[in-house]
Design a protein around this motif. Structure first.
Motif, mmCIF file in Angstrom:
data_model
loop_
_atom_site.group_PDB
_atom_site.id
_atom_site.type_symbol
_atom_site.label_atom_id
_atom_site.label_comp_id
_atom_site.label_asym_id
_atom_site.label_seq_id
_atom_site.Cartn_x
_atom_site.Cartn_y
_atom_site.Cartn_z
ATOM 1 N N ALA A 31 0.834 -1.209 0.000
ATOM 2 C CA ALA A 31 0.000 0.000 0.000
ATOM 3 C C ALA A 31 0.867 1.256 0.000
ATOM 4 O O ALA A 31 0.599 2.217 -0.729
ATOM 5 C CB ALA A 31 -0.927 -0.005 1.210
ATOM 6 N N LEU A 32 1.923 1.246 0.810
ATOM 7 C CA LEU A 32 2.832 2.398 0.868
ATOM 8 C C LEU A 32 3.568 2.580 -0.466
ATOM 9 O O LEU A 32 3.730 3.704 -0.949
ATOM 10 C CB LEU A 32 3.848 2.206 2.005
ATOM 11 N N ASP A 33 4.003 1.475 -1.060
ATOM 12 C CA ASP A 33 4.697 1.536 -2.354
ATOM 13 C C ASP A 33 3.770 2.040 -3.457
ATOM 14 O O ASP A 33 4.228 2.613 -4.452
ATOM 15 C CB ASP A 33 5.242 0.154 -2.736
ATOM 16 N N ALA A 34 2.467 1.806 -3.294
ATOM 17 C CA ALA A 34 1.497 2.211 -4.308
ATOM 18 C C ALA A 34 1.144 3.696 -4.229
ATOM 19 O O ALA A 34 0.472 4.226 -5.119
ATOM 20 C CB ALA A 34 0.226 1.380 -4.169
ATOM 21 N N GLY A 35 1.573 4.367 -3.152
ATOM 22 C CA GLY A 35 1.336 5.796 -3.054
ATOM 23 C C GLY A 35 0.561 6.247 -1.836
ATOM 24 O O GLY A 35 0.442 7.459 -1.573
ATOM 25 N N PHE A 36 0.012 5.309 -1.062
ATOM 26 C CA PHE A 36 -0.682 5.684 0.166
ATOM 27 C C PHE A 36 0.329 6.101 1.224
ATOM 28 O O PHE A 36 1.350 5.454 1.407
ATOM 29 C CB PHE A 36 -1.504 4.503 0.706
ATOM 30 N N PRO A 207 -2.689 2.483 -7.998
ATOM 31 C CA PRO A 207 -2.897 1.260 -8.783
ATOM 32 C C PRO A 207 -3.791 0.268 -8.055
ATOM 33 O O PRO A 207 -3.958 0.344 -6.829
ATOM 34 C CB PRO A 207 -1.473 0.705 -8.960
ATOM 35 N N LEU A 208 -4.355 -0.677 -8.806
ATOM 36 C CA LEU A 208 -5.305 -1.643 -8.259
ATOM 37 C C LEU A 208 -4.713 -2.460 -7.114
ATOM 38 O O LEU A 208 -5.387 -2.702 -6.102
ATOM 39 C CB LEU A 208 -5.788 -2.587 -9.365
ATOM 40 N N ASN A 209 -3.434 -2.863 -7.256
ATOM 41 C CA ASN A 209 -2.829 -3.698 -6.205
ATOM 42 C C ASN A 209 -2.719 -2.936 -4.884
ATOM 43 O O ASN A 209 -2.816 -3.515 -3.799
ATOM 44 C CB ASN A 209 -1.463 -4.224 -6.639
ATOM 45 N N VAL A 214 -4.928 -2.280 0.728
ATOM 46 C CA VAL A 214 -5.561 -1.527 1.810
ATOM 47 C C VAL A 214 -6.873 -2.180 2.240
ATOM 48 O O VAL A 214 -7.173 -2.269 3.440
ATOM 49 C CB VAL A 214 -5.813 -0.061 1.383
ATOM 50 N N VAL A 215 -7.652 -2.642 1.269
ATOM 51 C CA VAL A 215 -8.912 -3.325 1.597
ATOM 52 C C VAL A 215 -8.625 -4.600 2.383
ATOM 53 O O VAL A 215 -9.324 -4.925 3.350
ATOM 54 C CB VAL A 215 -9.705 -3.658 0.312
ATOM 55 N N TYR A 216 -7.578 -5.328 1.992
ATOM 56 C CA TYR A 216 -7.217 -6.572 2.683
ATOM 57 C C TYR A 216 -6.861 -6.302 4.147
ATOM 58 O O TYR A 216 -7.368 -6.978 5.050
ATOM 59 C CB TYR A 216 -6.031 -7.247 1.989
ATOM 60 N N ILE A 217 -6.001 -5.306 4.384
ATOM 61 C CA ILE A 217 -5.606 -5.042 5.774
ATOM 62 C C ILE A 217 -6.746 -4.419 6.565
ATOM 63 O O ILE A 217 -6.793 -4.525 7.790
ATOM 64 C CB ILE A 217 -4.347 -4.145 5.861
ATOM 65 N N GLY A 218 -7.698 -3.787 5.864
ATOM 66 C CA GLY A 218 -8.859 -3.235 6.555
ATOM 67 C C GLY A 218 -9.821 -4.320 7.010
ATOM 68 O O GLY A 218 -10.283 -4.326 8.161
ATOM 69 N N VAL A 219 -10.125 -5.259 6.106
ATOM 70 C CA VAL A 219 -11.095 -6.312 6.401
ATOM 71 C C VAL A 219 -10.479 -7.423 7.253
ATOM 72 O O VAL A 219 -10.992 -7.775 8.322
ATOM 73 C CB VAL A 219 -11.678 -6.916 5.105
#
Length: 301
Positions: A31-36, A207-209, A214-219
């Motif tokens: 998630a961090l690498d993707a820009g978050f 990006p989608l990944n 983020v959705v994975y670590i949220g759920v």
């Protein structure tokens, strides 16, 4: 279900949490690498968990009282600060190092318990602490014996998670664990949102990944894992919880090597083995060796 069966079930559930959290290190890095940015990532992960859990457990939340709110605020504060230091630290270190250093919270729990109850830790806990420090040094210290900012934040995360485990164990005996799970998520979400508002800007595109991470670590890494932890802690001790959750370091390294192709160094292997030795010493006190010796003596009689 008797007390022993509940204990076994809760321990198994906490091991599942460790596996989920182990994968969470890699997902957070993605998630961090993707820009978050760190606080944005935390706002989304805690927000997803808080909203879903509120919908699922709406009936129980209607009975919330002042004690529930106070418990959620305290536990949620430690949850937020622990994840803040961990997520920010991941920007400056690797997932496997972050996982191993975070796992040192198991060594800290008995000393925090000493602070809270005035009950001194035994000699095994003290020895384990020294072994753990040796392992941390091997993993984290550079050639000039300095500690990088990422590793320092990971160690701070370990301390804060130790307080989170201790406070969860304390309040799980006093309030409804489901309500506690939800309220701590809401407080962690609010604090993360404040951090996002004052220090970060939202990425223009992701990006989608990154979104899936983020959705994975949220759920799973947040809603599912923390609900299981909070419920399971009602039937086990804070120290045993810490030892079981500390295995996330092993799973974190495995997922990082498989998914992110992280290269493991000899220093990390030696340091990791030392930390696990410290964890085993603190939790088991090597009692299984005494039992085995007793069985051998008995069989020879």
């Amino acid at each position: 279900m008797n007390k022993n069966q509940k204990s076994i079930l809760s321990d198994s559930a906490l091991l599942l949490v460790a596996i989920i959290w182990g994968s969470g290190f890699t997902a957070t890095q993605m998630a961090l690498d993707a820009g978050f940015l760190p606080f944005t990532t935390m706002t989304i992960r805690f927000g997803i968990a808080a909203l879903l859990m509120s919908v699922i457990f709406i009936k129980k939340l209607k009975k919330i009282n002042k004690t529930d709110v106070v418990a959620g605020l305290v536990v949620g504060f430690f949850l937020f600060t622990a994840f803040a230091s961990q997520t920010i630290g991941l920007q400056f270190t690797t997932p496997s190092k972050n996982a191993f250093l975070t796992a040192t919270n198991v060594i800290l729990v008995p000393f925090i318990y000493w602070f809270m109850t005035k009950k001194k830790p035994d000699v095994f806990s003290v020895v384990a602490a020294f072994i753990c420090v040796f392992g941390i040094a091997f993993i984290s210290l550079g050639k000039d014996l300095t500690l990088g900012i990422g590793d320092s934040l990971s160690l701070l995360c370990a301390l804060l998670f130790a307080f989170h485990i201790s406070s969860t164990g304390f309040y799980s005996q006093k309030v409804d664990t489901t309500v506690l799970s939800v309220t701590q998520m809401w407080f962690a979400t609010i604090l993360s949102l404040i951090g996002t508002f004052f220090t970060e800007t939202l990425p223009s595109s992701v990006p989608l990944n990154g979104m899936l991470a983020v959705v994975y670590i949220g759920v799973f890494g947040t809603m599912v894992a923390f609900f299981i932890q909070t419920t399971a802690q009602k039937y086990t001790t804070p120290t045993k919880t810490a030892i079981l959750l500390s295995t996330e370091a092993l799973f974190g390294t495995i997922f990082s090597v498989i998914i992110l192709k992280e290269v493991i160094t000899l220093k990390m292997i030696i340091g990791g083995i030392s930390i696990f030795l410290a964890i085993i010493t603190a939790e088991t006190k090597w009692s299984f060796l005494y039992k085995r010796k007793a069985k051998i003596v008995k069989s020879n009689l």
